[in-house]
Design a protein around this motif. Structure first.
Motif, mmCIF file in Angstrom:
data_model
loop_
_atom_site.group_PDB
_atom_site.id
_atom_site.type_symbol
_atom_site.label_atom_id
_atom_site.label_comp_id
_atom_site.label_asym_id
_atom_site.label_seq_id
_atom_site.Cartn_x
_atom_site.Cartn_y
_atom_site.Cartn_z
ATOM 1 N N LEU B 153 0.833 -1.202 0.000
ATOM 2 C CA LEU B 153 0.000 0.000 0.000
ATOM 3 C C LEU B 153 0.870 1.255 0.000
ATOM 4 C CD1 LEU B 153 -2.846 -1.096 2.403
ATOM 5 C CD2 LEU B 153 -2.912 -0.824 -0.085
ATOM 6 N N GLU B 154 1.981 1.160 0.716
ATOM 7 C CA GLU B 154 2.894 2.302 0.771
ATOM 8 C C GLU B 154 3.509 2.576 -0.603
ATOM 9 O OE1 GLU B 154 7.077 2.938 2.892
ATOM 10 O OE2 GLU B 154 5.483 2.295 4.258
ATOM 11 N N TRP B 155 3.823 1.499 -1.318
ATOM 12 C CA TRP B 155 4.393 1.673 -2.657
ATOM 13 C C TRP B 155 3.401 2.387 -3.563
ATOM 14 C CZ3 TRP B 155 6.233 -4.095 -2.690
ATOM 15 C CH2 TRP B 155 7.438 -4.184 -1.971
ATOM 16 N N ARG B 156 2.107 2.067 -3.390
ATOM 17 C CA ARG B 156 1.115 2.737 -4.207
ATOM 18 C C ARG B 156 1.039 4.217 -3.844
ATOM 19 N NH1 ARG B 156 -5.220 1.817 -4.284
ATOM 20 N NH2 ARG B 156 -4.863 2.521 -2.161
ATOM 21 N N GLU B 157 1.095 4.494 -2.531
ATOM 22 C CA GLU B 157 1.084 5.886 -2.073
ATOM 23 C C GLU B 157 2.230 6.667 -2.715
ATOM 24 O OE1 GLU B 157 -1.209 7.366 -0.068
ATOM 25 O OE2 GLU B 157 -2.208 5.446 -0.487
ATOM 26 N N GLN B 158 3.385 5.982 -2.873
ATOM 27 C CA GLN B 158 4.567 6.650 -3.432
ATOM 28 C C GLN B 158 4.470 6.823 -4.941
ATOM 29 O OE1 GLN B 158 7.408 3.864 -2.030
ATOM 30 N NE2 GLN B 158 7.710 4.849 -0.042
ATOM 31 N N GLY B 159 3.357 6.355 -5.542
ATOM 32 C CA GLY B 159 3.154 6.567 -6.968
ATOM 33 C C GLY B 159 3.747 5.485 -7.853
ATOM 34 N N ARG B 160 4.162 4.359 -7.243
ATOM 35 C CA ARG B 160 4.685 3.274 -8.079
ATOM 36 C C ARG B 160 3.526 2.504 -8.699
ATOM 37 N NH1 ARG B 160 10.105 2.684 -5.632
ATOM 38 N NH2 ARG B 160 9.925 3.610 -3.586
ATOM 39 N N THR B 161 3.768 1.932 -9.869
ATOM 40 C CA THR B 161 2.786 1.052 -10.483
ATOM 41 C C THR B 161 2.983 -0.349 -9.928
ATOM 42 O OG1 THR B 161 3.026 2.362 -12.489
ATOM 43 C CG2 THR B 161 1.858 0.268 -12.677
ATOM 44 N N VAL B 162 1.928 -0.902 -9.356
ATOM 45 C CA VAL B 162 2.047 -2.230 -8.752
ATOM 46 C C VAL B 162 1.134 -3.199 -9.494
ATOM 47 C CG1 VAL B 162 1.797 -3.585 -6.648
ATOM 48 C CG2 VAL B 162 2.524 -1.196 -6.502
ATOM 49 N N VAL B 163 1.697 -4.294 -9.987
ATOM 50 C CA VAL B 163 0.894 -5.352 -10.599
ATOM 51 C C VAL B 163 1.037 -6.586 -9.735
ATOM 52 C CG1 VAL B 163 0.577 -6.810 -12.627
ATOM 53 C CG2 VAL B 163 1.263 -4.418 -12.902
ATOM 54 N N LEU B 164 -0.078 -7.135 -9.240
ATOM 55 C CA LEU B 164 0.078 -8.314 -8.416
ATOM 56 C C LEU B 164 -0.936 -9.394 -8.729
ATOM 57 C CD1 LEU B 164 -0.843 -7.597 -4.669
ATOM 58 C CD2 LEU B 164 -1.418 -6.078 -6.512
ATOM 59 N N ALA B 165 -0.448 -10.605 -8.798
ATOM 60 C CA ALA B 165 -1.311 -11.775 -8.910
ATOM 61 C C ALA B 165 -1.708 -12.154 -7.503
ATOM 62 C CB ALA B 165 -0.574 -12.925 -9.577
ATOM 63 N N ILE B 166 -3.006 -12.346 -7.286
ATOM 64 C CA ILE B 166 -3.477 -12.475 -5.917
ATOM 65 C C ILE B 166 -4.773 -13.271 -5.898
ATOM 66 C CG2 ILE B 166 -4.756 -10.306 -6.035
ATOM 67 C CD1 ILE B 166 -3.847 -9.712 -3.198
ATOM 68 N N HIS B 167 -5.072 -13.891 -4.763
ATOM 69 C CA HIS B 167 -6.312 -14.670 -4.663
ATOM 70 C C HIS B 167 -7.294 -14.064 -3.669
ATOM 71 C CE1 HIS B 167 -5.399 -17.943 -7.322
ATOM 72 N NE2 HIS B 167 -4.207 -18.103 -6.766
ATOM 73 N N ASP B 168 -6.878 -13.025 -2.972
ATOM 74 C CA ASP B 168 -7.708 -12.454 -1.919
ATOM 75 C C ASP B 168 -8.663 -11.417 -2.511
ATOM 76 O OD1 ASP B 168 -8.806 -11.232 0.244
ATOM 77 O OD2 ASP B 168 -6.931 -10.949 1.325
ATOM 78 N N LEU B 169 -9.883 -11.868 -2.871
ATOM 79 C CA LEU B 169 -10.836 -10.995 -3.555
ATOM 80 C C LEU B 169 -11.188 -9.781 -2.712
ATOM 81 C CD1 LEU B 169 -13.298 -13.585 -5.103
ATOM 82 C CD2 LEU B 169 -11.446 -12.349 -6.206
ATOM 83 N N SER B 170 -11.324 -10.003 -1.411
ATOM 84 C CA SER B 170 -11.744 -8.903 -0.548
ATOM 85 C C SER B 170 -10.686 -7.810 -0.523
ATOM 86 C CB SER B 170 -12.030 -9.486 0.841
ATOM 87 O OG SER B 170 -11.533 -8.667 1.830
ATOM 88 N N ALA B 171 -9.396 -8.193 -0.512
ATOM 89 C CA ALA B 171 -8.326 -7.197 -0.544
ATOM 90 C C ALA B 171 -8.322 -6.454 -1.871
ATOM 91 C CB ALA B 171 -6.980 -7.867 -0.311
ATOM 92 N N VAL B 172 -8.604 -7.169 -2.947
ATOM 93 C CA VAL B 172 -8.634 -6.527 -4.263
ATOM 94 C C VAL B 172 -9.725 -5.464 -4.297
ATOM 95 C CG1 VAL B 172 -9.103 -6.893 -6.714
ATOM 96 C CG2 VAL B 172 -7.711 -8.546 -5.445
ATOM 97 N N LEU B 173 -10.913 -5.835 -3.792
ATOM 98 C CA LEU B 173 -12.029 -4.894 -3.811
ATOM 99 C C LEU B 173 -11.715 -3.661 -2.972
ATOM 100 C CD1 LEU B 173 -15.008 -7.372 -3.539
ATOM 101 C CD2 LEU B 173 -14.458 -5.894 -5.474
ATOM 102 N N ARG B 174 -10.996 -3.886 -1.872
ATOM 103 C CA ARG B 174 -10.736 -2.777 -0.967
ATOM 104 C C ARG B 174 -9.614 -1.852 -1.470
ATOM 105 N NH1 ARG B 174 -9.352 -5.221 4.208
ATOM 106 N NH2 ARG B 174 -10.392 -7.040 3.337
ATOM 107 N N HIS B 175 -8.546 -2.433 -2.032
ATOM 108 C CA HIS B 175 -7.337 -1.641 -2.243
ATOM 109 C C HIS B 175 -6.957 -1.381 -3.699
ATOM 110 C CE1 HIS B 175 -6.656 -1.865 1.989
ATOM 111 N NE2 HIS B 175 -6.499 -3.168 1.989
ATOM 112 N N CYS B 176 -7.375 -2.249 -4.629
ATOM 113 C CA CYS B 176 -6.822 -2.132 -5.987
ATOM 114 C C CYS B 176 -7.598 -1.137 -6.827
ATOM 115 C CB CYS B 176 -6.803 -3.490 -6.672
ATOM 116 S SG CYS B 176 -5.574 -4.567 -5.951
ATOM 117 N N ASP B 177 -6.889 -0.550 -7.817
ATOM 118 C CA ASP B 177 -7.522 0.419 -8.717
ATOM 119 C C ASP B 177 -8.116 -0.264 -9.931
ATOM 120 O OD1 ASP B 177 -6.398 2.501 -7.099
ATOM 121 O OD2 ASP B 177 -4.484 2.026 -8.077
ATOM 122 N N ALA B 178 -7.522 -1.385 -10.297
ATOM 123 C CA ALA B 178 -7.981 -2.083 -11.492
ATOM 124 C C ALA B 178 -7.806 -3.570 -11.280
ATOM 125 C CB ALA B 178 -7.190 -1.630 -12.712
#
Lengths: 288, 228
Positions: B153-178
């Motif tokens: 989350l901090e990396w996103r705050e710093q303006g980095r582009t983050v691409v992550l493969a993930i299985h936690d749907l709830s975290a995706v809904l809460r934190h991801c932009d796309a």
């Protein structure tokens, strides 16, 4: 012992060889290529034999023939394992067996003056100036290349996925390492023969793994172990007349290896410690 | 699809749907069967990548310190005498992932969670504008996961582009932009709330029909979707 020039040469040759082979051996073992190294040692035989039959015992032809045969077998087996159902180790084994058989067949058919024995076990006590020069060149090329290759090799061995994402041409590292391997096998071939050539690559490296925490330590221990085995081995074969020096060297290296697995911090001792550490940990999983 | 800089993109899909391959294609490690990847500027030097640990050799003789220092490899020239392994930057990175105590230990003694934290410290060392993480939370405990999530989350705050493969749907809904949902030969791309609908998740083989009801409830509770 120092009165004989052939003993002085043998000491010089094995010293140079030890320093050159230790870093290659370390990565050979760490890259899980120990057995592939053995296979490559046999695979270079036909190249050397053909070069020998046609041009005589010259170091240049040995170098060219051996390199050509080694790279041909490596490339062919890589292509085969990528395009067919045969796995990499099986295809390498198949090709090296063909190559070894071909080499010995041609050697015998040509009615060679060099006895099979010296092909199999080397002629460490009969090294001429040219062979010493070859060892010097191999060692120089290896050490200079390693000063460039060390960091990429560490990364591609430890974390290949990360390395591929960071390097511009990752395959260069792997190919360069194969060339260095064949070069060192050629150097060892002259002194230790095709059967014992891999001994000084593998045994000091596996022994060093029981002691080393870092890759520098791994290479350093490897150099020390192979130097000690070479020198002790030569002394032993000098003390007992009619004993071959190649196998004597490898036997000493083998002894160091066994000793390291027994007393090294990452040998058997470490296994015992790991088990007691696991027993200390509380059971986190609930019984099902 | 177009991913603006600074986006946090989640790549989702069932096992074998091509999440890792997609990330490797973006990185240029695999060449795509069709289509092409264009980068805003030169790719290397600027990409941090944390792969799944299937190929990682933990028995390699390396100190934890040196493993973390690998992150600086691209920027280190052959003749450089600077030792990143003993830099303040490395100490800071190790402190962020709570590994100061084991820096001089060989890396084979690390547990799965500790190793993952060390690899995150390596990402910190890389200091790259693009960060690719392939299933960063697989097989690690709750505490480590919390720590690493904060870092991402901090990396996103710093303006980095983050691409992550993930299985936690709830975290995706809460934190991801796309989100990019892969599966059944299709790819759905868009805002997480639009992509992760029950219908899409069932159609692309990610959830069974009875589990899919859960995602609708979850989206409602997050205020992302009106109840259907």
């Amino acid at each position: 012992m120092w009165g004989y020039s052939f003993m002085r040469r043998a000491f010089a040759a094995t010293t140079v060889l030890s320093v050159s082979m230790a870093p290659v051996g370390a990565f050979l073992v760490l890259r899980r290529l120990s057995l592939a190294g053995e296979a490559m040692a046999h695979a270079i035989t036909p190249g050397i034999v053909i070069a020998f039959v046609f041009t005589g015992l010259s170091v240049t032809s040995l170098l060219v023939g051996g390199l050509a045969a080694g790279m041909a077998v490596a490339t062919l087996s890589a292509v085969l394992s990528r395009t067919t159902i045969i796995r990499g180790d099986a295809s390498l084994a198949s090709f090296y067996l063909i190559a070894l058989a071909l080499g010995i067949f041609i050697l015998s058919a040509a009615g060679s003056a060099v006895p099979l024995r010296s092909f199999l076990f080397g002629s460490i006590l009969g090294l001429d100036d040219e062979s010493l020069l070859l060892l010097g060149v191999v060692a120089t090329v290896t050490l200079v290349s390693f000063s460039w290759l060390l960091r990429p090799l560490i990364m591609s061995t430890c974390d290949p996925a990360f390395f591929e994402s960071q390097a511009t041409r990752p395959w260069v590292t792997d190919q360069a390492f194969m060339v260095l391997l064949v070069l060192n096998l050629l150097g060892a071939f002259k002194t230790m023969g095709t059967l014992m050539a891999v001994g000084l690559l593998i045994l000091p490296a596996t022994a060093a793994r029981c002691w080393a925490v870092s890759i520098t330590g791994q290479i350093g221990f490897g150099v020390v172990f192979s130097l000690v085995s070479s020198w002790l081995g030569l002394c032993i074969s000098y003390a007992f007349p009619d004993t071959p020096s190649g196998p004597a060297i490898i036997l000493v290296a083998g002894f160091i290896f066994l000793l390291s697995t027994l007393v090294g911090p990452f040998g058997f001792g470490r296994r015992i410690r790991l088990r007691s550490f696991k027993a200390d940990k509380p059971q986190t999983r609930a019984p099902v | 699809m177009d991913v603006p800089a600074g986006t946090m993109l989640a790549v989702l899909g069932a096992n074998g749907s091509g999440k890792s391959s997609f990330i490797k294609a973006l990185l240029g490690v695999l060449s795509p069967l069709s289509g092409e990847v264009t980068w805003p500027h030169q790719k290397t030097h600027t990409v941090a990548y944390l792969a799944q640990r299937t190929e990682f050799d933990q028995l390699f003789p390396l100190r934890v310190r040196d493993l973390i220092a690998m992150g600086k490899w691209r920027g280190t020239r052959f003749w450089s005498r600077r030792s990143w392994a003993h830099s303040d930057e490395l100490l800071d990175a190790a402190a962020r992932v709570d590994l100061q105590g084991v820096l001089n230990e060989p890396m084979h003694i690390l547990s799965g969670g500790q190793l993952q934290r060390a690899l995150f410290a390596r990402v910190i060392m890389q200091d790259a504008p693009f960060v690719f993480l392939d299933e960063p939370f697989s097989a690690i405990d709750e505490k480590s996961e919390r720590l690493l999530q904060e870092l991402i989350l901090e990396w996103r705050e710093q303006g980095r582009t983050v691409v992550l493969a993930i299985h936690d749907l709830s975290a995706v809904l809460r934190h991801c932009d796309a989100a990019l949902l892969l599966g059944e030969g299709r790819a759905t791309f868009g805002a997480p709330g639009e992509v992760l609908t029950a219908q899409n998740l069932i159609d692309q083989g990610y959830l069974s029909r009875d589990r899919a009801a859960w995602i609708v409830d979850h989206q409602v509770s997050l205020g992302l979707q009106r109840s259907a």
